[in-house]
Design a protein around this motif. Structure first.
Motif, mmCIF file in Angstrom:
data_model
loop_
_atom_site.group_PDB
_atom_site.id
_atom_site.type_symbol
_atom_site.label_atom_id
_atom_site.label_comp_id
_atom_site.label_asym_id
_atom_site.label_seq_id
_atom_site.Cartn_x
_atom_site.Cartn_y
_atom_site.Cartn_z
ATOM 1 N N ALA A 15 0.646 -1.268 -0.084
ATOM 2 C CA ALA A 15 0.106 0.051 -0.067
ATOM 3 C C ALA A 15 0.697 1.054 0.017
ATOM 4 O O ALA A 15 0.515 2.195 -0.495
ATOM 5 C CB ALA A 15 -1.054 0.095 1.428
ATOM 6 N N ARG A 16 1.996 1.266 0.491
ATOM 7 C CA ARG A 16 2.960 2.463 0.617
ATOM 8 C C ARG A 16 3.657 2.572 -0.809
ATOM 9 O O ARG A 16 4.186 3.850 -0.995
ATOM 10 C CB ARG A 16 3.868 2.281 1.809
ATOM 11 C CG ARG A 16 3.153 2.203 3.206
ATOM 12 C CD ARG A 16 4.177 2.232 4.172
ATOM 13 N NE ARG A 16 3.646 2.126 5.570
ATOM 14 C CZ ARG A 16 2.852 3.262 6.127
ATOM 15 N NH1 ARG A 16 3.054 4.482 5.521
ATOM 16 N NH2 ARG A 16 2.245 3.137 7.163
ATOM 17 N N GLN A 17 3.833 1.417 -1.524
ATOM 18 C CA GLN A 17 4.420 1.492 -2.538
ATOM 19 C C GLN A 17 3.473 2.305 -3.680
ATOM 20 O O GLN A 17 2.437 2.123 -3.844
ATOM 21 C CB GLN A 17 4.870 0.207 -3.245
ATOM 22 C CG GLN A 17 6.012 -0.540 -2.423
ATOM 23 C CD GLN A 17 5.878 -1.836 -3.122
ATOM 24 O OE1 GLN A 17 5.246 -2.401 -3.791
ATOM 25 N NE2 GLN A 17 6.794 -2.668 -2.412
ATOM 26 N N GLU A 18 4.313 3.059 -4.486
ATOM 27 C CA GLU A 18 3.349 3.979 -5.478
ATOM 28 C C GLU A 18 2.228 4.500 -5.292
ATOM 29 O O GLU A 18 1.224 4.575 -5.652
ATOM 30 C CB GLU A 18 3.068 2.998 -6.825
ATOM 31 C CG GLU A 18 4.397 2.237 -7.489
ATOM 32 C CD GLU A 18 4.084 1.363 -8.482
ATOM 33 O OE1 GLU A 18 4.569 1.323 -9.697
ATOM 34 O OE2 GLU A 18 3.220 0.546 -8.220
ATOM 35 N N ILE A 19 2.560 5.149 -4.039
ATOM 36 C CA ILE A 19 1.261 6.121 -3.190
ATOM 37 C C ILE A 19 0.803 6.983 -4.082
ATOM 38 O O ILE A 19 -0.808 7.334 -4.049
ATOM 39 C CB ILE A 19 1.707 6.683 -1.917
ATOM 40 C CG1 ILE A 19 0.391 6.737 -1.294
ATOM 41 C CG2 ILE A 19 2.566 7.545 -2.015
ATOM 42 C CD1 ILE A 19 0.749 7.089 0.386
ATOM 43 N N GLY A 22 -2.868 6.450 -6.028
ATOM 44 C CA GLY A 22 -4.044 6.541 -5.362
ATOM 45 C C GLY A 22 -4.935 5.062 -5.517
ATOM 46 O O GLY A 22 -4.261 4.154 -4.849
ATOM 47 N N PRO A 23 -6.129 5.015 -6.200
ATOM 48 C CA PRO A 23 -6.708 3.737 -5.697
ATOM 49 C C PRO A 23 -6.065 2.672 -6.714
ATOM 50 O O PRO A 23 -6.600 1.332 -6.665
ATOM 51 C CB PRO A 23 -8.103 3.760 -6.262
ATOM 52 C CG PRO A 23 -7.950 5.040 -7.123
ATOM 53 C CD PRO A 23 -6.803 6.081 -6.800
ATOM 54 N N ILE A 24 -5.186 2.892 -7.770
ATOM 55 C CA ILE A 24 -4.807 1.832 -8.688
ATOM 56 C C ILE A 24 -3.436 1.019 -7.779
ATOM 57 O O ILE A 24 -2.366 1.662 -7.552
ATOM 58 C CB ILE A 24 -4.156 2.415 -9.971
ATOM 59 C CG1 ILE A 24 -5.459 3.161 -10.619
ATOM 60 C CG2 ILE A 24 -3.759 1.364 -10.883
ATOM 61 C CD1 ILE A 24 -6.578 2.496 -10.691
ATOM 62 N N THR A 25 -3.799 -0.148 -7.480
ATOM 63 C CA THR A 25 -2.817 -1.105 -6.738
ATOM 64 C C THR A 25 -2.235 -2.085 -7.789
ATOM 65 O O THR A 25 -2.754 -2.206 -8.826
ATOM 66 C CB THR A 25 -3.200 -1.490 -5.556
ATOM 67 O OG1 THR A 25 -4.420 -2.471 -5.876
ATOM 68 C CG2 THR A 25 -3.814 -0.591 -4.513
ATOM 69 N N SER A 26 -1.387 -2.764 -7.308
ATOM 70 C CA SER A 26 -1.152 -3.968 -7.865
ATOM 71 C C SER A 26 -1.712 -5.078 -8.146
ATOM 72 O O SER A 26 -1.828 -5.743 -9.202
ATOM 73 C CB SER A 26 0.304 -4.625 -7.422
ATOM 74 O OG SER A 26 -0.114 -5.192 -6.160
ATOM 75 N N ALA A 27 -3.096 -4.941 -7.409
ATOM 76 C CA ALA A 27 -4.214 -5.918 -7.887
ATOM 77 C C ALA A 27 -4.984 -5.453 -8.705
ATOM 78 O O ALA A 27 -5.808 -6.328 -9.199
ATOM 79 C CB ALA A 27 -4.963 -5.983 -6.080
ATOM 80 N N GLY A 95 -7.233 9.407 -15.193
ATOM 81 C CA GLY A 95 -7.371 9.696 -16.547
ATOM 82 C C GLY A 95 -8.141 11.226 -16.291
ATOM 83 O O GLY A 95 -8.191 11.755 -15.375
ATOM 84 N N GLU A 96 -8.267 11.762 -17.902
ATOM 85 C CA GLU A 96 -8.921 13.045 -17.808
ATOM 86 C C GLU A 96 -10.298 12.737 -18.620
ATOM 87 O O GLU A 96 -10.195 12.384 -19.630
ATOM 88 C CB GLU A 96 -7.834 14.070 -18.568
ATOM 89 C CG GLU A 96 -6.730 14.417 -17.783
ATOM 90 C CD GLU A 96 -5.860 15.237 -18.664
ATOM 91 O OE1 GLU A 96 -6.316 15.802 -19.509
ATOM 92 O OE2 GLU A 96 -4.698 15.538 -18.206
ATOM 93 N N PRO A 97 -11.359 13.335 -17.999
ATOM 94 C CA PRO A 97 -12.699 13.239 -18.755
ATOM 95 C C PRO A 97 -12.437 14.000 -20.093
ATOM 96 O O PRO A 97 -12.251 15.230 -20.021
ATOM 97 C CB PRO A 97 -13.657 13.360 -17.933
ATOM 98 C CG PRO A 97 -12.944 14.322 -16.623
ATOM 99 C CD PRO A 97 -11.580 13.893 -17.099
#
Length: 185
Positions: A15-19, A22-27, A95-97
């Motif tokens: 969770a601390r990696q690539e903070i 935001g919500p995009i994690t390795s999962a 992303g950007e809408p």
């Protein structure tokens, strides 16, 4: 119930990696740039639907226009809510809408319509809803478990698009036969 497989210390470290993501994690298992692109296409579709419904609301005429126009206005508001949800999700994904009016119609799955005939308006709106239903069903299946949150957004939109299609089908069935022959304008 299956065993929780991730060690809690490992989960915290990840969770601390690539903070900054935001919500995009390795999962996260989906193709993120493609998901954002698909969301932007859906955003364009919703915005074109808002414009079409608004056009139909303001130009509906004839003895039966009141009930039909009220439905158009309600659907326009709900399509705007869909657009807002998609724009929020695009931002969540980093992303950007894309609200660019120059490319809006080209990116939309549904088409704009400027019919003046009341029955044709309802039919064109029903076609657009059916396009959204088919498109969003495909997106839900494509996302699968790779992006559950985006899939749920599309599932919610899909349910409301199906409701819209049902509303429009009912309107067509209730309009007098003379109107269904294209006599009203």
């Amino acid at each position: 119930m299956a065993e929780f497989l991730t060690d809690i210390k490992e989960l915290r470290a990840r969770a601390r990696q690539e903070i900054d993501k935001g919500p995009i994690t390795s999962a996260y298992g989906a193709d993120l740039p493609r998901v954002i692109q698909v969301c932007n296409e859906a955003l364009a579709t919703e915005l074109v639907c808002v414009l079409r419904y608004k056009r139909h609301y303001y130009t509906a005429s004839g003895i039966h226009a009141g009930v039909v126009a009220a439905e158009f206005l309600e659907h326009a508001a709900e399509e705007q809510e869909h657009a807002d949800r998609l724009a929020q999700r695009i931002v969540q994904l980093g992303g950007e809408p894309d609200f660019n009016p120059e490319t809006l119609a080209a990116r939309s799955h549904a088409e704009y319509d400027d019919s003046l005939d009341l029955v044709e308006m309802v039919k064109e709106d029903l076609v657009a809803e059916r396009i959204a239903i088919a498109s969003y069903t495909e997106i839900v299946n494509w996302l699968g478990n790779d992006d559950v949150t985006t899939r749920r957004v599309f599932e919610d939109l899909l349910a409301q698009e199906e409701e819209h299609a049902d509303d429009l089908k009912s309107l067509l069935e209730r309009l007098p036969a003379a109107l269904n022959g294209g006599q009203d304008s």
